[in-house]
Scaffold this motif. Structure first.
Motif, PDB file in Angstrom:
ATOM      1  N   LYS B  27       0.857  -1.194   0.000  1.00  0.00           N
ATOM      2  CA  LYS B  27       0.000   0.000   0.000  1.00  0.00           C
ATOM      3  C   LYS B  27       0.889   1.239   0.000  1.00  0.00           C
ATOM      4  N   THR B  28       1.867   1.260   0.885  1.00  0.00           N
ATOM      5  CA  THR B  28       2.859   2.340   0.844  1.00  0.00           C
ATOM      6  C   THR B  28       4.070   1.832   0.082  1.00  0.00           C
ATOM      7  N   LYS B  29       4.332   2.430  -1.042  1.00  0.00           N
ATOM      8  CA  LYS B  29       5.452   1.972  -1.876  1.00  0.00           C
ATOM      9  C   LYS B  29       6.774   2.422  -1.243  1.00  0.00           C
ATOM     10  N   PRO B  30       7.851   1.726  -1.580  1.00  0.00           N
ATOM     11  CA  PRO B  30       9.153   2.208  -1.091  1.00  0.00           C
ATOM     12  C   PRO B  30       9.438   3.584  -1.689  1.00  0.00           C
ATOM     13  N   ALA B  31      10.080   4.426  -0.914  1.00  0.00           N
ATOM     14  CA  ALA B  31      10.381   5.784  -1.383  1.00  0.00           C
ATOM     15  C   ALA B  31      11.345   5.720  -2.568  1.00  0.00           C
ATOM     16  N   ARG B 305      18.255  -0.978  15.510  1.00  0.00           N
ATOM     17  CA  ARG B 305      18.780   0.223  16.158  1.00  0.00           C
ATOM     18  C   ARG B 305      19.032   1.362  15.163  1.00  0.00           C
ATOM     19  N   GLY B 306      18.724   1.144  13.877  1.00  0.00           N
ATOM     20  CA  GLY B 306      18.963   2.181  12.877  1.00  0.00           C
ATOM     21  C   GLY B 306      17.832   3.188  12.800  1.00  0.00           C
ATOM     22  N   LYS B 307      18.027   4.165  11.917  1.00  0.00           N
ATOM     23  CA  LYS B 307      16.998   5.184  11.668  1.00  0.00           C
ATOM     24  C   LYS B 307      16.384   4.940  10.300  1.00  0.00           C
ATOM     25  N   PHE B 308      15.088   5.222  10.155  1.00  0.00           N
ATOM     26  CA  PHE B 308      14.420   5.123   8.865  1.00  0.00           C
ATOM     27  C   PHE B 308      14.539   6.486   8.198  1.00  0.00           C
ATOM     28  N   ALA B 309      15.466   6.626   7.278  1.00  0.00           N
ATOM     29  CA  ALA B 309      15.783   7.947   6.734  1.00  0.00           C
ATOM     30  C   ALA B 309      16.480   7.802   5.383  1.00  0.00           C
ATOM     31  N   TYR B 310      16.474   8.871   4.625  1.00  0.00           N
ATOM     32  CA  TYR B 310      17.270   8.872   3.390  1.00  0.00           C
ATOM     33  C   TYR B 310      18.750   8.854   3.740  1.00  0.00           C
ATOM     34  N   ASP B 311      19.498   8.008   3.016  1.00  0.00           N
ATOM     35  CA  ASP B 311      20.936   7.957   3.249  1.00  0.00           C
ATOM     36  C   ASP B 311      21.629   7.522   1.956  1.00  0.00           C
ATOM     37  N   PHE B 312      22.917   7.744   1.913  1.00  0.00           N
ATOM     38  CA  PHE B 312      23.707   7.268   0.782  1.00  0.00           C
ATOM     39  C   PHE B 312      23.844   5.753   0.856  1.00  0.00           C
ATOM     40  N   CYS B 313      23.887   5.123  -0.344  1.00  0.00           N
ATOM     41  CA  CYS B 313      24.045   3.677  -0.390  1.00  0.00           C
ATOM     42  C   CYS B 313      25.505   3.269  -0.254  1.00  0.00           C
ATOM     43  N   ASP B 314      26.412   4.218  -0.485  1.00  0.00           N
ATOM     44  CA  ASP B 314      27.840   3.895  -0.418  1.00  0.00           C
ATOM     45  C   ASP B 314      28.533   4.877   0.508  1.00  0.00           C
ATOM     46  N   THR B 315      29.672   4.495   1.002  1.00  0.00           N
ATOM     47  CA  THR B 315      30.403   5.404   1.881  1.00  0.00           C
ATOM     48  C   THR B 315      31.020   6.561   1.104  1.00  0.00           C
ATOM     49  N   GLY B 316      31.243   6.356  -0.209  1.00  0.00           N
ATOM     50  CA  GLY B 316      31.801   7.427  -1.027  1.00  0.00           C
ATOM     51  C   GLY B 316      30.787   8.506  -1.370  1.00  0.00           C
ATOM     52  N   MET B 317      29.510   8.242  -1.092  1.00  0.00           N
ATOM     53  CA  MET B 317      28.421   9.197  -1.312  1.00  0.00           C
ATOM     54  C   MET B 317      28.296   9.642  -2.766  1.00  0.00           C
ATOM     55  N   LYS B 323      15.752   5.687   0.830  1.00  0.00           N
ATOM     56  CA  LYS B 323      15.129   5.771   2.153  1.00  0.00           C
ATOM     57  C   LYS B 323      15.080   4.369   2.738  1.00  0.00           C
ATOM     58  N   MET B 324      15.724   4.215   3.849  1.00  0.00           N
ATOM     59  CA  MET B 324      15.895   2.870   4.393  1.00  0.00           C
ATOM     60  C   MET B 324      16.278   2.939   5.868  1.00  0.00           C
ATOM     61  N   TYR B 325      16.215   1.798   6.540  1.00  0.00           N
ATOM     62  CA  TYR B 325      16.788   1.726   7.871  1.00  0.00           C
ATOM     63  C   TYR B 325      18.295   1.738   7.709  1.00  0.00           C
ATOM     64  N   SER B 347      17.527  -2.898   2.351  1.00  0.00           N
ATOM     65  CA  SER B 347      16.626  -2.754   1.209  1.00  0.00           C
ATOM     66  C   SER B 347      15.480  -1.779   1.507  1.00  0.00           C
ATOM     67  N   PRO B 348      15.237  -0.802   0.641  1.00  0.00           N
ATOM     68  CA  PRO B 348      14.114   0.123   0.856  1.00  0.00           C
ATOM     69  C   PRO B 348      12.755  -0.579   0.929  1.00  0.00           C
ATOM     70  N   VAL B 349      12.586  -1.654   0.189  1.00  0.00           N
ATOM     71  CA  VAL B 349      11.322  -2.400   0.246  1.00  0.00           C
ATOM     72  C   VAL B 349      11.112  -2.971   1.650  1.00  0.00           C
ATOM     73  N   LEU B 350      12.133  -3.674   2.131  1.00  0.00           N
ATOM     74  CA  LEU B 350      12.012  -4.287   3.456  1.00  0.00           C
ATOM     75  C   LEU B 350      11.912  -3.213   4.540  1.00  0.00           C
ATOM     76  N   SER B 351      12.622  -2.126   4.345  1.00  0.00           N
ATOM     77  CA  SER B 351      12.576  -1.043   5.333  1.00  0.00           C
ATOM     78  C   SER B 351      11.151  -0.510   5.465  1.00  0.00           C
ATOM     79  N   GLN B 352      10.504  -0.300   4.321  1.00  0.00           N
ATOM     80  CA  GLN B 352       9.129   0.219   4.354  1.00  0.00           C
ATOM     81  C   GLN B 352       8.186  -0.789   5.027  1.00  0.00           C
ATOM     82  N   LEU B 353       8.351  -2.057   4.702  1.00  0.00           N
ATOM     83  CA  LEU B 353       7.482  -3.093   5.283  1.00  0.00           C
ATOM     84  C   LEU B 353       7.687  -3.185   6.797  1.00  0.00           C
ATOM     85  N   TYR B 354       8.929  -3.077   7.212  1.00  0.00           N
ATOM     86  CA  TYR B 354       9.224  -3.126   8.648  1.00  0.00           C
ATOM     87  C   TYR B 354       8.636  -1.890   9.327  1.00  0.00           C
ATOM     88  N   HIS B 355       8.827  -0.762   8.697  1.00  0.00           N
ATOM     89  CA  HIS B 355       8.287   0.489   9.236  1.00  0.00           C
ATOM     90  C   HIS B 355       6.766   0.414   9.378  1.00  0.00           C
TER      91      HIS B 355
END
Lengths: 455, 455
Positions: B27-31, B305-317, B323-325, B347-355
């Motif tokens: 119902k709520t799609k991944p961001a 223990r993570g945050k549900f927020a937009y973040d870079f997928c890599d450390t190099g940015m 948007k993910m945990y 995964s943004p999909v799993l993050s949304q489902l968990y959220h």
């Protein structure tokens, strides 16, 4: 007829319920084991201090055609068997051959090979006899891993003597065995008299399979509640490994497929003897004909350049003598990473059958074997053990002959295991540092000169 | 009802012919992914220099429920799939639990894990697009191995950037990739600008996954005919991995089994998202209910223990924002040999489902995980990958709860792969040298402070 699937799996209800004893159908039985002291055939009582009682019965019985597989072993088999019989569609296409190629893949278990088929049987009979544990030796480590898994399942203690050079070069194999609760001792060790003697006489030695066998036998015979077990050569091992061939034949029969050629790699004969058993049985009984081909390394050519004679099974000359194709128990193969195919002798059953003309044997060079392994891996996905790749090489050669002649032969070969722990050898191959040592005639003659005089 | 076999195999005709896109039922799609420069949602055109065209369509499509699996991929799947759904009879007996435990075993292929399911799909679409090759990074090596196998099959060039410390510590993994024809470069390297910069700024660094991603992306975007591919996190990867769950559900349905609990280990989410897909689909559509449990390491606890927020997928940015945990793209997990579960995000999909409350998550300590791995290996035979053992630990805990309550729950978990290349970690465990590092709240807060400001 429906299309043959990529992988033919039997249902549990189709799995073999009895092992097939090829010896029952042999007109000339394999020659008996001889006592190394008296040079007389060994009765069960001579073998009892070394081997488990029920396994001795299996070892000596040349007449019983089928031995029921105990339910406890069948349950264990169900955890990793039936193994798939794979139609090598991708390899066929790559080769452009009209041949139909099948392989029986025995690598889908943690030991990485077919060795588990006999290890679980030997552990079961040891447990049934009320023993505390078993001892064995291992070189490349597949057999030691398989036995560790089997002993862990039945709650038996497992003492593995691992050739020191392998112990040091293959720490991962050692850790797998420890994960299953086995104790792993680098051989030669100070734990045995023979080990102490060898270390005294040859300080700094990195060990040998022959030495590890001697240590394992010494511990088994001197420790109450222990026996020694072995992963190849013996008749009992071929009996247990017949499950490979029985499954293969059942899978082929399910689709009405009759192979023209059955190919297996040959070291001590455990895989080859198991794979060919039911096919050879039909051949011996005159019910069908198949070409049966043993493939051995050119560096250790027991069948193709050895003598059919009584010889010691170990380099320490403490084990029974067996009549077999042998290069002499002093023969040291060149450094050859197909670890499982370095044995100087060959199963007495297979030796007799070869001597009587029921099977062929060829030898192949190591670099050709690794080239075939890599070719196979890239199209069929599976990374093969170097041992298994000997059979791949022969199967590809046969398939290419079919390409020339246009014959649609059906080729079945045994893919005994995976090569995850053999990457040092693959690396040598990739880097062009692998050689193709072949023993000279003079070297073999020198080794034959040490054969015991037995008539 | 007939007894459930030890292993349930589907026939080839029962194998899935389409991947299931879980997003279609959310119902709520991944961001959406955001452009790291503009912070705007990325259209296909923004992604085209990096990813293959058809994979971008799969990545962005939140509506199509099923994607047909191309016949070429289905043929490849048939070489190592269907994977077995195993009834853990021996484990159940050992635990003395009334629970019924099943595991879907994805380790029976040379890559040793489920990664091949998506690797072959990504290689196929690259080939179809007429590309010359693909680039990727690998840490522990499972993904790199899988991609090498897939590229070899389709005749694509494969450039793998392997984190330098792994390249040096896992030479066998490297050789497996070479066997399949891949080029393997230790990262950071002098082959890329980013690599040169990192080596200049941090001489002697042993590399990181984030750096290897940056190098792989740079080569893909600067070399004509190349694209970058990734083994987890992305929506497309979860789509391909749905084959795991679809096979699992088909096998259960065949015997009328309805699981109570579905358990998977979670790093970036590739296995978990694939395993749970059809079960979650039923749950989202209100057709059935299941407890769905993600298991992550206490040392890298994105969900718990993570945050549900937009973040870079890599450390190099340099990669898109998702948007993910997340623990923050600067989070460096403690040395933790469960290599595949060290990712800072999810995964943004799993993050949304968990959220949204559709699944649970727990974290487990590393030494408990290895104890469970060893217990499992000794009764079920398979030596599990440390990643997979997180799910084993959780499944055993659930089964032991059933023992207390007497409930006969049906537990299904994903056994993603084998641990043959993880024996260094097993050795540490055996020797009592493994620790259980858990990040402090202060460490996490410091990492969260670096999250990009996006609303």
């Amino acid at each position: 007829m429906s299309k043959i699937p990529y992988k033919i799996y039997l249902n549990e209800s189709e799995m073999p319920t009895a092992w097939y004893n090829l010896r029952a159908d042999m007109k000339t039985k394999p020659a008996p084991l001889l006592n190394p002291g008296t040079l007389e055939p060994m009765p069960a009582s001579d073998l009892a201090p070394v081997f488990c009682d029920e396994l001795i019965q299996q070892e000596l019985d040349n007449d019983t055609r089928f031995f029921e597989i105990p339910p406890e072993i069948r349950d264990f088999y169900k955890m990793y068997r039936p193994s798939p019989l794979v139609r090598a569609y991708c390899l066929e296409e790559k080769l452009g051959t009209p041949a139909k190629i099948y392989y029986k893949f025995e690598g889908n278990n943690t030991s990485g090979s077919h060795k588990l088929n006999s290890a679980i049987a030997q552990a079961y009979y040891a447990k049934k006899q009320g023993l505390k544990g078993v001892t064995t030796e291992t070189g490349a480590g597949q057999w030691g891993t398989a036995l560790s898994m089997a002993c862990s399942y039945f709650g038996l203690d497992c003492k593995v003597f691992m050739v020191k050079v392998s112990y040091e070069q293959k720490p991962f194999r050692r850790e797998v065995m420890r994960t299953y609760g086995a104790s792993v001792t680098p051989s030669p060790s100070m734990e045995t008299k023979i080990g102490q003697k060898i270390l005294h006489d040859h300080p700094g030695t990195t060990g040998s399979l022959g030495c590890a066998i001697s240590e394992a036998v010494e511990v088994a015979t001197s420790t109450p509640g222990y026996r020694y077990v072995l992963g190849s050569v013996l008749n009992q091992v071929l009996l247990h490994q017949s499950v490979i061939g029985l499954e293969t034949k059942a899978a082929l029969d399910k689709y009405g497929i009759k192979p023209d050629i059955v190919i297996g790699c040959a070291g001590g004969g455990s895989n080859l003897g198991g794979l060919i058993a039911p096919f050879m049985g039909e051949k011996l009984r005159g019910e069908a004909d198949y070409r049966i081909v043993a493939v051995e390394p050119a560096s250790c050519p027991s069948f193709t350049r050895g003598k059919f004679a009584y010889d010691f099974c170990d380099t320490g000359m403490v084990c029974p003598l067996a009549k077999m194709y042998t290069l002499g128990s002093n023969f040291i193969p060149a450094p050859n990473h197909a670890g499982g195919l370095r044995y100087h002798g060959m199963s007495p059953v297979l030796s007799q059958l070869y001597h009587d003309g029921y099977m062929e044997a060829i030898s192949v060079k190591q670099t050709d074997v690794f080239a075939a392994a890599e070719q196979f891996a890239r199209v069929e996905g599976i990374l093969p053990a170097p041992e298994s790749a000997h059979a791949i090489k022969a199967a590809i050669d046969e398939a290419m002959k079919c390409k020339e002649t246009g014959e649609e032969k059906t080729i079945v070969f045994g893919l005994t295991g995976t090569g995850y722990f053999d990457m040092v050898a693959y690396e040598k191959f990739h880097d062009g540092k692998m050689d193709d040592y072949i023993p000279t005639d003079a070297e073999l003659e020198a080794s034959f000169a040490t054969l015991p005089k037995v008539e």
